[in-house]
Design an enzyme around this catalytic site. Structure first.
Site, PDB file in Angstrom:
ATOM      1  N   GLY A   1       0.684  -1.116   0.070  1.00  0.00           N
ATOM      2  CA  GLY A   1       0.064   0.001  -0.050  1.00  0.00           C
ATOM      3  C   GLY A   1       0.763   1.267  -0.102  1.00  0.00           C
TER       4      GLY A   1
ATOM      5  CD  GLU B   1       1.212  -6.883  -1.937  1.00  0.00           C
ATOM      6  OE1 GLU B   1       1.100  -5.697  -1.633  1.00  0.00           O
ATOM      7  OE2 GLU B   1       2.201  -7.085  -2.876  1.00  0.00           O
TER       8      GLU B   1
END
Length: 267
Positions: A158, A181
């Protein structure tokens, strides 16, 4: 215009069903897990996770959640969006600086521990966080004023999302970039499927599939950063940006070029 050129938690902490082991969780033992998760994700009131500063025509957004290495929560995402919208309408704002209040990290991504816990409980607030985060990323990508992201330190997931779509991204010798991720069973989000394929060769695919890290000047060479500036020059750079008198991308670029370190020459 300019081309769109990731707090590391142990994997065991990120796996679904594991107990929280962060300092924040230990500090509030006895509170129900759902409330802990909600607080971490920013559903409950929390202040000063986003600081702002203004000087002349420069507006500065400062990420200030040090115990989580600035991992994003709903409170932070909402605060960033609100300030950007406010400054978009301000004729006094010429350039925006996005930075961290923590030397070791710019932003360690989204608070996936809290989001995962809420998702397991069926709490819709987990989806609300993701929806708001992606909305923020899109808003930054379409912003009409120059934004300079000082991505010094850890920049994951993010954190990449809030900086990758700003027209100016300044890396330093402490920058560490990754999209980790896949290591927690997720996929590279925050529009990574858009920007990763734009890297030279198969670098973007490699970074997305493996979660491998790039550090320092390699972040610049890969095209992730638009400029490379040593950390000791950042205070002077920020001061110099305050002299800009119009929201001109060329003016911002000229200021940044005054502080860049010359790349190493081959041979």
């Amino acid at each position: 215009m300019f081309p769109i050129s990731q707090h590391v938690l142990p994997r065991s902490t990120l796996l679904a069903g594991q107990r929280f082991t962060s300092p924040a969780t230990k500090a509030i033992r006895g509170v129900k897990c759902s409330e802990v998760a909600a607080r971490r994700l920013g559903m409950l009131a929390r202040t000063n996770e986003i600081l702002t500063h203004q000087q002349f025509g420069t507006r500065t957004l400062i990420l200030n959640r040090p115990y989580a290495l600035n991992a994003l929560n709903l409170n932070m995402v909402s605060g960033i969006l609100a300030k950007l919208r406010e400054w978009s309408d301000s004729e006094l704002c010429n350039v925006i600086v996005l930075k961290s209040n923590l030397g070791k990290a710019f932003c360690a991504g989204g608070d996936v521990v809290a989001a995962s816990k809420l998702a397991q409980e069926g709490n819709p607030k987990a989806l609300e966080f993701l929806a708001k985060e992606y909305q923020m990323d899109h808003y930054i990508a379409t912003y009409q004023k120059p934004i300079v992201s000082l991505i010094s330190g850890i920049t994951l997931g993010g954190g990449v999302g809030i900086s990758m779509f700003t027209p100016f991204r300044v890396a330093t010798e402490t920058t560490m970039f990754a999209m980790p991720e896949t290591q927690i069973g997720f996929f590279p989000d925050v529009a990574a499927s858009y920007f990763l394929p734009k890297f030279d060769g198969q670098l973007g695919r490699y970074l997305g599939l493996t979660g491998a890290r790039l550090t320092g000047i390699d972040v610049y060479y890969a095209g992730i950063a638009t400029h490379y500036v040593p950390t000791e020059r950042l205070p002077l750079l920020e001061a110099r940006l305050q002299d800009i008198t119009s929201p001109s991308y060329d003016s911002v670029n000229k200021v940044l070029e005054e502080f860049v370190e010359e790349p190493l020459q081959p041979g």
